[in-house]
Enzyme design. Structure first.
Site, PDB file in Angstrom:
ATOM      1  N   ARG A  90       0.952  -1.236   0.040  1.00  0.00           N
ATOM      2  CA  ARG A  90       0.298   0.133  -0.314  1.00  0.00           C
ATOM      3  C   ARG A  90       1.375   1.376  -0.149  1.00  0.00           C
ATOM      4  O   ARG A  90       0.479   2.225   0.743  1.00  0.00           O
ATOM      5  CB  ARG A  90      -1.074   0.247   1.300  1.00  0.00           C
ATOM      6  CG  ARG A  90      -1.855  -1.076   1.219  1.00  0.00           C
ATOM      7  CD  ARG A  90      -3.414  -0.565  -0.007  1.00  0.00           C
ATOM      8  NE  ARG A  90      -4.285  -1.415  -0.265  1.00  0.00           N
ATOM      9  CZ  ARG A  90      -4.460  -2.832  -0.149  1.00  0.00           C
ATOM     10  NH1 ARG A  90      -4.021  -3.084  -1.226  1.00  0.00           N
ATOM     11  NH2 ARG A  90      -5.373  -2.851   0.110  1.00  0.00           N
ATOM     12  N   SER A 111     -10.346  -0.471   2.553  1.00  0.00           N
ATOM     13  CA  SER A 111     -10.072  -0.974   3.391  1.00  0.00           C
ATOM     14  C   SER A 111      -9.375   0.983   4.690  1.00  0.00           C
ATOM     15  O   SER A 111      -9.143   1.789   3.752  1.00  0.00           O
ATOM     16  CB  SER A 111      -8.808  -1.563   3.915  1.00  0.00           C
ATOM     17  OG  SER A 111      -8.942  -2.338   2.714  1.00  0.00           O
ATOM     18  N   GLU A 123      -5.452   4.930   5.392  1.00  0.00           N
ATOM     19  CA  GLU A 123      -5.005   3.920   4.098  1.00  0.00           C
ATOM     20  C   GLU A 123      -5.176   5.180   3.927  1.00  0.00           C
ATOM     21  O   GLU A 123      -4.600   5.614   2.390  1.00  0.00           O
ATOM     22  CB  GLU A 123      -5.292   2.848   3.223  1.00  0.00           C
ATOM     23  CG  GLU A 123      -5.078   2.518   2.176  1.00  0.00           C
ATOM     24  CD  GLU A 123      -5.392   1.205   1.931  1.00  0.00           C
ATOM     25  OE1 GLU A 123      -5.355  -0.044   3.023  1.00  0.00           O
ATOM     26  OE2 GLU A 123      -6.351   1.804   1.155  1.00  0.00           O
TER      27      GLU A 123
HETATM   28  N1  EPU Z   1     -11.960  -9.672   9.986  1.00  0.00           N
HETATM   29  C1  EPU Z   1     -12.223 -10.098  11.104  1.00  0.00           C
HETATM   30  N2  EPU Z   1     -13.261  -9.475  11.634  1.00  0.00           N
HETATM   31  C2  EPU Z   1     -13.846  -8.140  10.113  1.00  0.00           C
HETATM   32  C3  EPU Z   1     -12.818  -7.920   9.135  1.00  0.00           C
HETATM   33  C4  EPU Z   1     -11.873  -9.172   8.990  1.00  0.00           C
HETATM   34  O1  EPU Z   1     -12.321 -10.655  12.265  1.00  0.00           O
HETATM   35  O2  EPU Z   1     -14.458  -7.546  10.533  1.00  0.00           O
HETATM   36  C5  EPU Z   1     -10.804 -10.738   9.516  1.00  0.00           C
HETATM   37  C6  EPU Z   1     -10.808 -12.061   8.564  1.00  0.00           C
HETATM   38  O3  EPU Z   1     -11.627 -13.131   9.505  1.00  0.00           O
HETATM   39  C7  EPU Z   1      -9.927 -13.131   8.157  1.00  0.00           C
HETATM   40  C8  EPU Z   1      -8.834 -11.306   8.275  1.00  0.00           C
HETATM   41  O4  EPU Z   1      -9.506 -10.365   9.616  1.00  0.00           O
HETATM   42  O5  EPU Z   1      -9.557 -13.506   8.267  1.00  0.00           O
HETATM   43  C9  EPU Z   1      -8.307 -10.349   7.161  1.00  0.00           C
HETATM   44  O6  EPU Z   1      -9.972 -10.195   6.212  1.00  0.00           O
HETATM   45  P1  EPU Z   1     -10.117  -9.753   4.584  1.00  0.00           P
HETATM   46  O7  EPU Z   1     -10.075 -10.582   4.051  1.00  0.00           O
HETATM   47  O8  EPU Z   1     -11.354  -9.299   4.612  1.00  0.00           O
HETATM   48  O9  EPU Z   1      -9.416  -9.124   4.099  1.00  0.00           O
HETATM   49  P2  EPU Z   1      -8.606  -7.637   4.721  1.00  0.00           P
HETATM   50  O10 EPU Z   1      -6.890  -8.026   5.614  1.00  0.00           O
HETATM   51  O11 EPU Z   1      -9.022  -6.834   5.983  1.00  0.00           O
HETATM   52  C10 EPU Z   1      -7.525  -7.075   2.487  1.00  0.00           C
HETATM   53  C11 EPU Z   1      -7.114  -5.256   1.625  1.00  0.00           C
HETATM   54  C12 EPU Z   1      -8.893  -5.325   0.700  1.00  0.00           C
HETATM   55  C13 EPU Z   1      -8.840  -6.750   0.103  1.00  0.00           C
HETATM   56  C14 EPU Z   1      -8.841  -7.941   1.038  1.00  0.00           C
HETATM   57  C15 EPU Z   1      -8.466  -9.288   0.445  1.00  0.00           C
HETATM   58  C16 EPU Z   1      -6.043  -3.902   2.969  1.00  0.00           C
HETATM   59  C17 EPU Z   1      -5.741  -2.891   4.000  1.00  0.00           C
HETATM   60  N3  EPU Z   1      -7.429  -4.343   2.868  1.00  0.00           N
HETATM   61  O12 EPU Z   1      -8.337  -6.335   3.211  1.00  0.00           O
HETATM   62  O13 EPU Z   1      -8.097  -4.052  -0.011  1.00  0.00           O
HETATM   63  O14 EPU Z   1      -9.486  -6.535  -0.772  1.00  0.00           O
HETATM   64  O15 EPU Z   1      -7.230  -7.984   1.500  1.00  0.00           O
HETATM   65  O16 EPU Z   1      -7.297  -8.993  -0.555  1.00  0.00           O
HETATM   66  O17 EPU Z   1      -4.585  -4.118   2.869  1.00  0.00           O
HETATM   67  C18 EPU Z   1      -9.016  -1.753   0.263  1.00  0.00           C
HETATM   68  O18 EPU Z   1      -7.826  -1.745   0.115  1.00  0.00           O
HETATM   69  O19 EPU Z   1      -9.936  -0.472   0.190  1.00  0.00           O
HETATM   70  C19 EPU Z   1      -9.186  -3.091   0.504  1.00  0.00           C
HETATM   71  C20 EPU Z   1     -10.771  -3.166   0.515  1.00  0.00           C
END
Ligand code: EPU
Length: 337
Positions: A164, A237, A333
């Site tokens: 990022r 995010s 972000e």
């Molecule tokens: N989780 C929770 N509670 C929540 C949200 C998430 O426990 O309310 C846990 C989930 O269970 C999961 C973990 O956190 O195990 C990760 O969540 P998720 O797979 O949704 O991915 P993320 O790390 O939250 C990142 C990117 C997203 C991208 C997704 C999919 C960042 C900051 N965000 O999200 O990017 O779509 O991975 O690859 O790196 C964006 O940048 O706007 C964005 C949406």
């Protein structure tokens, strides 16, 4: 080229914050930019570069001049035995460009389907999702140097991409205006399915994995997890996933065995900020007109009529609670103007 004054920006930022630009210009061609650079009045005020407005927190008044990047076009510029080289103008809508590459039979961007924003904004924060980042296929970026008015091309290495982040978000911020981006897409079909939900979604749809079905699966996953900015204001995010030492991650894991973390560059770990915010009690919770989304705690949403002060008040409170509970700093972000 038309110069607008007191231009309403509330429909030009996906958080739907009320905001006005003192001066506003749409850039469709290099000629438009050169006209702005040569304008004795406009060249004196401060400038802000606007793409799709999907990673921004805007103040109620933006002083100076907003340059809305509106150049269009995409083409195959070259191919060899192993790659397609595809160039897109910065003002293209990112997902429309991704869908166009897939229709042409070019692979490599399918995991990045439906990310909001423009092509020009993609390298700024090295957009990424479902196991792929824009840096993986980006070949070069052509920018206007706003100090000299000259074009400058940056190779992938010169963009200094990391999670990022890039040169354009750091030292290059404010100086370089991304004008077009060239991707080098592999002809050898290398699918990225390792992100759990993709395989699950393909199984659910009873389809085999190929770039088009992956794109459809990613679109489906995003639509079920993330709020549509047309319906409820948000900037995706709101926080980056924090990167911490192995020691800190191990000590957190002892106290919280269900902590979500992923190895990052050999000695470090990336923690899921969504998990931290969720466990800090903020999932689905509101503060004034803003809140953390009920289905994904990492996404800050505008329930209607919010200002940037409302956004920062909530963001600060959420970061403080995460810091107090887990000893981890989380960093916003979106870019703050
Ligand atoms: N989780 C929770 N509670 C929540 C949200 C998430 O426990 O309310 C846990 C989930 O269970 C999961 C973990 O956190 O195990 C990760 O969540 P998720 O797979 O949704 O991915 P993320 O790390 O939250 C990142 C990117 C997203 C991208 C997704 C999919 C960042 C900051 N965000 O999200 O990017 O779509 O991975 O690859 O790196 C964006 O940048 O706007 C964005 C949406």
């Amino acid at each position: 080229m038309q110069i607008h004054t007191n231009k309403d920006l509330s429909t030009l930022n996906t958080l739907q914050l009320r905001s006005q630009a003192e001066h506003f210009v749409e850039l469709h061609s290099p000629h438009d930019l050169l006209a702005v650079l040569g304008d004795s009045q406009l060249s004196k005020v401060s400038w802000h570069i606007l793409g799709g407005g999907s990673n921004l927190v805007l103040p109620s008044v933006v002083k100076g001049l907003v340059l809305k990047i509106a150049n269009q076009g995409r083409e195959l510029i070259h191919e060899d035995q192993e790659h397609w080289f595809v160039k897109a103008q910065a003002g293209e809508v990112w997902n429309e460009f991704v869908q166009w590459t897939l229709q042409q039979g070019y692979w490599g961007l399918e995991n990045l389907s439906l990310i909001p924003g423009t092509v020009g904004a993609a390298p700024i924060q090295n957009i990424g999702a479902y196991g792929v980042e824009v840096k993986d296929t980006l070949w070069e970026v052509t920018c206007f140097d706003l100090q000299t008015g000259n074009l400058k091309t940056f190779s992938n290495k010169e963009c200094r991409f990391s999670y990022r982040d890039s040169f354009f978000k750091q030292e290059g911020a404010g100086r370089y205006l991304v004008w077009d981006v060239t991707f080098r897409l592999p002809k050898k079909n290398t699918l990225h399915l390792e992100y759990g939900d993709i395989r699950k979604e393909l199984d659910r749809q009873h389809t085999e994995a190929n770039p088009r079905t992956i794109s459809r699966a990613v679109i489906h996953i995003r639509q079920t997890k993330l709020p549509d900015p047309q319906v409820i204001g948000n900037a995706g995010s709101f926080f980056k996933n924090p990167i911490v030492s192995k020691e800190l991650r191990d000590s957190l894991l002892l106290k919280h065995p269900d902590l979500v973390s992923f190895p990052y560059q050999e000695t470090q770990f990336k923690l899921a900020a969504g998990w931290l915010i969720d466990r800090a009690g903020w999932k689905g919770k509101k503060l004034g007109p803003v809140g953390m989304y009920e289905k994904q705690a990492l996404v800050l949403v505008n329930h209607g009529g919010a200002s940037s002060d409302d956004v920062w008040k909530l963001a600060n409170q959420v970061s403080l609670d995460v810091k107090n509970q887990f000893g981890v700093e989380i960093e916003p972000e979106p870019i703050r103007w």
